[in-house]
Enzyme design. Sequence first.
Site, PDB file in Angstrom:
ATOM      1  N   LYS A  93       0.809  -1.222   0.000  1.00 45.02           N
ATOM      2  CA  LYS A  93       0.000   0.000   0.000  1.00 45.02           C
ATOM      3  C   LYS A  93       0.845   1.276   0.000  1.00 45.02           C
ATOM      4  O   LYS A  93       0.450   2.295  -0.566  1.00 45.02           O
ATOM      5  CB  LYS A  93      -0.943   0.004   1.203  1.00 45.02           C
ATOM      6  CG  LYS A  93      -2.019  -1.079   1.179  1.00 45.02           C
ATOM      7  CD  LYS A  93      -3.052  -0.806   0.101  1.00 45.02           C
ATOM      8  CE  LYS A  93      -4.220  -1.780   0.162  1.00 45.02           C
ATOM      9  NZ  LYS A  93      -5.156  -1.567  -0.970  1.00 45.02           N
ATOM     10  N   GLU A 115      -9.888   6.001   3.010  1.00 46.87           N
ATOM     11  CA  GLU A 115     -10.677   4.904   3.554  1.00 46.87           C
ATOM     12  C   GLU A 115      -9.725   3.744   3.817  1.00 46.87           C
ATOM     13  O   GLU A 115      -8.657   3.662   3.219  1.00 46.87           O
ATOM     14  CB  GLU A 115     -11.750   4.477   2.544  1.00 46.87           C
ATOM     15  CG  GLU A 115     -11.281   3.506   1.443  1.00 46.87           C
ATOM     16  CD  GLU A 115     -10.252   4.073   0.472  1.00 46.87           C
ATOM     17  OE1 GLU A 115     -10.178   5.307   0.345  1.00 46.87           O
ATOM     18  OE2 GLU A 115      -9.506   3.278  -0.145  1.00 46.87           O
ATOM     19  N   SER A 389       1.840  -9.681  -0.905  1.00 44.27           N
ATOM     20  CA  SER A 389       1.430  -8.272  -0.801  1.00 44.27           C
ATOM     21  C   SER A 389       1.564  -7.671   0.585  1.00 44.27           C
ATOM     22  O   SER A 389       1.708  -6.462   0.717  1.00 44.27           O
ATOM     23  CB  SER A 389       0.001  -8.118  -1.296  1.00 44.27           C
ATOM     24  OG  SER A 389      -0.863  -8.985  -0.597  1.00 44.27           O
TER      25      SER A 389
END
Lengths: 407, 277
Positions: A93, A115, A389
């Site tokens: 991210k 969010e 990830s």
Amino acid sequence: MILATAHDPGPHGRFGRFGGQYVAETLMPALAELEAAWRAARVDDGFGDEVAALLRDYVGRPSLLYRAARLGAAVGARVYLKREDLNHTGAHKINNCIGQALLARRMGKRRLIAETGAGQHGVATATVAALLGLPCVIYMGAEDVARQSLNVFRMKLLGATVVPVESGTRTLKDAMNEALRDWVTHVADTFYLIGSVAGPPPYPWMVRELQAVIGAEARAQLLAAEGRLPDAAVACVGGGSNAAGLFAGFVDDAAVELHGVEAAGHGVATGEHAATLGAGREGVLHGSKSYVLTHTDPARLGQIAAAHSVSAGLDYPGVGPEHAAWKESGRVRYQARTDDEALAALGQLARTEGILCALETAHALAALPSIAGELAGRGGEPLIVVCLSGRGDKDMNTVAQRLGVTL
Amino acid sequence: MTAVAPAPTAPRLRAGLAACRAEGRAALVVYLTAGDPGGDVAETAAIVRAAAAAGADVVELGVPFSDPSADGAAIQAAMERALAAGAGLHHALDAVAAVRAAGCEVPVVLFGYYNPPFVMGVEAFAARCAAVGVDAVLTVDLPIDELDELRLPLAAHGVGVIPLVAPTSTAARIARVRAVDPPFVYYISLTGVTGAALDGARLAPERVREIRDATGAPVAVGFGIKTPADAAAVGALADGVVVGSAIVARVGQAPPGGAAAAVATLVSELRAALAPR
């Protein structure tokens, strides 16, 4: 400049018949301003250097490409893991957040909002907000606040304000609704840092380009290590950003199979799942036309259905529009794996490689045996790259609970 | 062969607004959420008819949606009540049919988000709107750039569309509205979600005039209009005054079976404030 990839969806954000700009009029000028700023920044060497410097010195890129020999032996393939879990903040991210936050500063925006579902994007946003000295508000479904308390605490320590969202299903989609409400209200000075390849343009495309570093590095690292491209690239898909980033490196290599793995929750047949591409239909949610989970019975026709996954980060009833286009064209194949399969894959990776991955990532790993088996049928040892990830620390409470262990 | 200009959409709505103009006053546009509170079609129809009888010139009937990302707390709560009671798009359309069956001809604008009509199929939705007596459709998440995919099927059935104009809308964007020939445009008087506070300073008469001139359509102003005094102030400037959250809050507070009467009381106070200019 930013690693420019092909497949520019144009000013209306279209990926075939998907994408588009389905937002309230109030936001349209803001989106146009954002798109213009992004188009200028992505070809500006100064901006690209700033992004690259932070990715190197702060995030720790390039991330490692690690050959998981014992896992590979277990699943029947030569498996490489692209270690996004080793990034600062523990997931892919941050790649996107660095780029968007620098863009926000370049645009003169004084406040970041985001969010978050699992909390990884919220933590990454809070991190870059602290780094750049910008105030930051994170919207998070009340349900997710409860099951991801560690990440909530991390965001608060980083100086962010975390707002639990009590409306709707109290999960990621409702957090996104609330973030959109905030943005509509404070559009002049606020930058909305969307965490996935979803939402109105330019987000699906901008986020994919900011995550494309995953695929570009993986491609070069594999060529260096193996002297050839992989037979398959595999990633989990919620909104779809780590998958889009990995796939961007291989989408033009026709010989490389691309596999996206969604969350089948309790099983697609139970109706409690997040397999948007596998079991949803075309619809409009959060600014773009894509696949959505939506009711089709007369009373609830067109209402967005609740998604379910043990992984909060995949628990979203929409998916990025480019994934819908890839599904339609057949360029990417999508499958879904259940909560139980993901938990088993998480345990397998832990025991074979000593790596605790996120529950989201575990869905991708759970698909490896079937993908490897199919490739092996064509002869030779299959070469597969998986996007690891995120790391699993945030999920330890959930995993323990599922295994019946009280911490 | 010369192209024949199609007949204007939404004749009943256009005539209603013209009548208000002839009286020298702004039209009162009342927003209600279909299916709030009880999810009963007859009750929704009764509330619409009560609003009309009390002086609403136009009713905006909100279609409950699970993800109303442009709405504030009051309308979100109304939509959640309606959804919990089982109401949705079919409920709203059935309620309009019931309003017409009872002989009530108040112009009705269906207000909502795009996914329910999209999942129904825009052609089926347009045909059903026309069949039940919907005059126009306002779709929050269809800006002018994407509007044609719903506008054209609706127009083929004589149903109009109501575009939104925001304080942030550029002159170039506002000018594009003219091409869709709307019965009126809805000017969101502030940047924010429904139910936010009215900021009188931002509603400049020139702004309303600019939008009217640029679009060639009457301008209804909404967002933040709660009291008869607010309505009078905005009504002095605009062609229409939209009251939503304040009405919906009355529905939420009404005793069981009392929503129609509660709505009628507030509507008649608002209407009384819209004296001829």
